[in-house]
Design an enzyme around this catalytic site. Sequence first.
Site, PDB file in Angstrom:
ATOM      1  N   ARG A  51     -21.524  -1.461  34.107  1.00 21.64           N
ATOM      2  CA  ARG A  51     -22.811  -1.632  34.443  1.00 21.64           C
ATOM      3  C   ARG A  51     -21.658  -2.809  34.591  1.00 21.64           C
ATOM      4  NH1 ARG A  51     -25.509  -6.566  31.850  1.00 21.64           N
ATOM      5  NH2 ARG A  51     -27.084  -6.953  33.689  1.00 21.64           N
ATOM      6  N   TYR A  77     -28.987 -10.433  21.647  1.00 22.38           N
ATOM      7  CA  TYR A  77     -28.391 -10.766  20.819  1.00 22.38           C
ATOM      8  C   TYR A  77     -28.738 -11.248  19.515  1.00 22.38           C
ATOM      9  CZ  TYR A  77     -25.541 -10.522  24.403  1.00 22.38           C
ATOM     10  OH  TYR A  77     -24.210  -9.625  25.920  1.00 22.38           O
TER      11      TYR A  77
END
Length: 463
Positions: A75, A296
Amino acid sequence: MRKFPLNFLWGTATAAYQIEGAARLEGRGPSIWDAFSHIPGKIHDGHTGDVACDHYHRYEEDIALLKDMGVNCYRFSISWSRILPQGRGQVNEKGVAFYNKLIDLLIENDIEPWVTIYHWDLPLALQIEMDGLMNPAIATCFADFARICFARFGDRIRHWITLNEPWCCALLGHGSGDFAPGRESETEPYLVAHNLLRAHAYMVDVYRREFQSTQRGVIGITNNSNWYRPLTDSEEDRAASERALDFTLGWFVEPIYCGCYPQTMRDRIGSKLPEFTEDDRALLRGSSDFFGLNHYSTNLAAEPPSSGIMEKKARIGGGIMGEHGVDLTDDPSWKQTDMGWNIVPWGLRELLCWISTRYGHPPIYVTENGCAMPGEGDREVALNDTGRVEFFKEYLGACHEAIERGADLRGYMSWGMMDNFEWEYGESKRFGLIWVDFENQDRYPKASYHWYSNVCKNNGLED
Ligand code: GBH
């Protein structure tokens, strides 16, 4: 061995401004991040993305590293001002040529390119001439830029991501001022978020009407969210955790899956929250073929008042985070990364299952997950990054559990491929699987690179 489903996508991710460098070369125009990073005091030690990882000149070497890693997708994002130096108008053919070479070489190496159209680097001209993301007309600029991307690259792209983490553009770019364009406001984030959602819908509309039937790809959006675990089992704390999710994730997801902002936001923000026109609502509904998630960390959520990091949160968004009325804290037993973000692997499992239930079992891709670890300025420390290996092992275990519990998780991309320009932290925080020597641009695979490579090749986790 814990195997992942057949055809599971294994990848890693980057973003243009964080790795490319070549900021003033071959016709590239400036973006808001070029301007912002050059303002003294904004970025750690005055670092900029002028050179970053010099990926623009080293993409062949970088693709060879991806090939050895064994990922089946990669990506990356397109620098808008490399394609359109002024944000609109004249196309810079050298910029187009760069991405063509990159895409072709990836495909030659059996690595599927995943393209993010916008990872925060708005052309500076659009900021100066029309006030950037604050102007409702920006949505059309996004659509026009996206059309060029589809027309030039779409014959070889199967997965498009319109926007990366619009939450960050809204809250960090226009609320706290930590990100470009550095605006601090209590109202702008809501307008920016609104315009970005419209921009997303317009880009998807262009793709579906003009390209999808011939190019046969899919298109979606990537949002970021922590998991927010209720501090206690009380009704109030459970509601607080749902509110925290609504204010980070639901804000950008609910309009796409349900056509309007979450009820909790409408209740608390009232008229500061813009309304979608009927036309925009119709374009937004169902405008993501998959659910892209960057994850995260995890926090505890409680009904205020209680002690903790409420003040830190209130600073994010120049105070607007306070509007969700949630007291966010950390469990003292949790370990943290070099960013001070909590390492709570099961948080990802809970979040994946929550998304799955709440939004009707969509195909999900984790498009970013990773960590910066302390001491990695030192190469020896970084190359023996057992902490990161542990992090990935546990977070991937959590992904595996989410799949077992029924989440339709189809791919995972680690952040990031290599150490890079980490926004306001410059080169001081290192998230990479590959260590980069910013003096001479040498690359050194870390232990986590080799470990992750095995996961990709085995399509699973060794016990
Ligand atoms: C991503 O954003 C970016 O897409 C990527 O470019 C970047 O390099 C990478 O992460 C690493 O930073 O409220 O203090 O608990 C991350 C977005 C949003 C993640 C806020 C952490 C909560 C921090 N971040 N989030 S806190």
